[in-house]
Motif scaffolding. Structure first.
Motif, PDB file in Angstrom:
ATOM      1  N   ARG A 234      -3.216   4.848  -1.050  1.00  0.00           N
ATOM      2  CA  ARG A 234      -3.214   3.280  -0.825  1.00  0.00           C
ATOM      3  C   ARG A 234      -3.268   2.480  -1.969  1.00  0.00           C
ATOM      4  O   ARG A 234      -2.730   1.620  -2.149  1.00  0.00           O
ATOM      5  CB  ARG A 234      -4.577   2.999   0.160  1.00  0.00           C
TER       6      ARG A 234
ATOM      7  N   HIS B 258       3.716  -3.668   6.378  1.00  0.00           N
ATOM      8  CA  HIS B 258       2.463  -2.703   6.385  1.00  0.00           C
ATOM      9  C   HIS B 258       2.618  -1.830   7.472  1.00  0.00           C
ATOM     10  O   HIS B 258       3.073  -2.068   8.357  1.00  0.00           O
ATOM     11  CB  HIS B 258       1.152  -3.586   6.308  1.00  0.00           C
ATOM     12  N   SER B 259       1.607  -0.881   7.176  1.00  0.00           N
ATOM     13  CA  SER B 259       1.188   0.100   8.595  1.00  0.00           C
ATOM     14  C   SER B 259      -0.170   0.334   8.318  1.00  0.00           C
ATOM     15  O   SER B 259      -0.856  -0.078   7.526  1.00  0.00           O
ATOM     16  CB  SER B 259       2.180   1.249   8.707  1.00  0.00           C
TER      17      SER B 259
ATOM     18  N   GLU C  94       2.035   3.869   3.098  1.00  0.00           N
ATOM     19  CA  GLU C  94       2.372   2.858   4.320  1.00  0.00           C
ATOM     20  C   GLU C  94       4.029   3.023   4.203  1.00  0.00           C
ATOM     21  O   GLU C  94       4.605   2.392   3.604  1.00  0.00           O
ATOM     22  CB  GLU C  94       1.991   1.627   4.385  1.00  0.00           C
TER      23      GLU C  94
ATOM     24  N   HIS D 258       0.849  -1.341  -0.050  1.00  0.00           N
ATOM     25  CA  HIS D 258      -0.041   0.141   0.082  1.00  0.00           C
ATOM     26  C   HIS D 258       0.839   1.203   0.088  1.00  0.00           C
ATOM     27  O   HIS D 258       1.862   1.380   0.841  1.00  0.00           O
ATOM     28  CB  HIS D 258      -0.772  -0.040   1.180  1.00  0.00           C
TER      29      HIS D 258
HETATM   30 ZN   LIG Z   1      -1.455  -2.129   4.200  1.00  0.00          ZN
END
Ligand SMILES: [Zn+2]
Length: 336
Positions: free
Chosen positions: A102, A146-147, A63, A60
């Motif tokens: 994203r 990810h975040s 992130e 994404h």
């Molecule tokens: Zn993510």
């Protein structure tokens, strides 16, 4: 004519020893550039045979913790300091990363809902196809950082999928403990969701470890440090980095996230007022947040409540919320 495995090409030779950097060339014929390609940065560090790891971030684009941590690791590592092979795909959905969004601004594709991809699809589907059918089959492990992205903030967490096999779960816990984020949690495979990288890794028999590192569309010092030091410890446990990290991993709180009752969603559209904060312990039925109505301010706000007890590990960041937006999710102590 047989369908090509992938239309993406690269000058990086994954079977060559040494450190190589370059691009995946994703053909992209558009008004500005008839014969152009999208340059997705890729790097490979190899030192003989050994564990083969795909290091991924920017699945994404908004992130940032993982993307920055991988770029720092890439610059600091030389082949002689490792065994086996590391492939760095630090901004996997590159158009999304460049836009700070994203999903991809080109085709609106969410890479982590695009596996197994399609070589005849748009850029996001082509990237997914390349990862699943070209990169994963030549890897033993994938680390996917990810975040929370723009809409969510997490207590920095390591993350793995729960397996049906106890030995695989024990290995997953070992990797989470090495990563050493403040929280580590195991999730169940969401019903019918087979479009994620986690699902792709399972299909290809590749051991997966992920993260949810803070978020909020920003980069926090603490989450970045968790990612940087955690990566080195995990790579040591995987056997890629032979030198034992000087610092032992911080103790991580092992948790699990299971059914839909761990999540709280906005019951209406309006302004979200959180009634708890990250790290709070909550009980079933406890008020979680209120949705205020700027268009009818005399109306009583809608109340969202927790459907079970647990620890708040994830929280929505933007105040504006629409019905169905995720406001919080909980974790509970891990049970094998
Ligand atoms: Zn993510």
């Amino acid at each position: 004519m047989a369908k090509a495995i992938s239309r993406i090409a690269t000058e990086v030779d994954f079977n060559k020893d040494g450190k190589q950097v370059g691009f995946l060339r994703l053909p992209h014929s558009v008004h500005r550039s008839a014969y152009g390609w999208i340059p997705i940065p890729i790097a490979c560090i190899r030192n003989g045979d050994g564990p083969r790891v795909l290091l991924m971030a920017g699945n994404h684009g908004d992130e940032y913790e993982g993307q920055v941590a991988l770029s720092k690791l890439l610059r600091s590592l030389e082949p002689k300091a490792m065994h086996g092979r590391m492939i760095f795909l630090s901004s996997a959905n590159f158009p999304a990363a460049m836009a700070g969004t994203r999903t991809s601004p080109i085709d609106d594709g969410n890479l982590n809902r695009s596996f197994p991809g399609d070589t005849n699809g748009g850029p996001t589907l082509q990237i997914a196809n390349y990862i699943e059918n070209v990169l994963l089959p030549q890897c033993d492990y994938v680390i996917d950082l990810h975040s929370g992205g723009s809409s969510l903030m997490y207590i920095p967490s390591g993350l793995v999928r729960r397996h049906s096999d106890a030995k695989q779960n024990a290995r997953a816990v070992e990797l989470l403990q090495a990563f050493g984020a403040p929280i580590s949690y195991m999730t169940d495979a969401p019903q019918g969701e087979d479009r994620t990288l986690t699902a792709a890794a399972a299909r290809q028999g590749v051991t997966h470890v992920g993260s949810e590192l803070a978020g909020g569309g920003t980069l926090t010092r603490a989450a970045l440090q968790t990612a940087e030091s955690g990566l080195r410890r995990v790579l040591h446990v995987m056997g890629v980095l032979p030198d034992k990290p000087k610092e032992p991993p911080p103790t991580t709180k092992l948790m699990q996230v299971r059914g839909l009752d761990y999540y709280v969603y906005a019951p209406d559209s309006g302004f979200f007022e959180p009634l708890v904060e990250l790290g709070d312990e909550v009980s079933e039925g406890q008020p979680a947040g209120m949705i205020h109505f700027p268009d009818t301010p005399w109306r009583e706000p809608s109340l969202a409540t927790f459907r079970r007890a647990g620890t708040v590990i994830c929280k929505r960041m933007p105040c504006r919320a629409e019905r169905g937006d995720c406001l919080f999710h909980l974790g509970t102590p891990y049970q094998a």
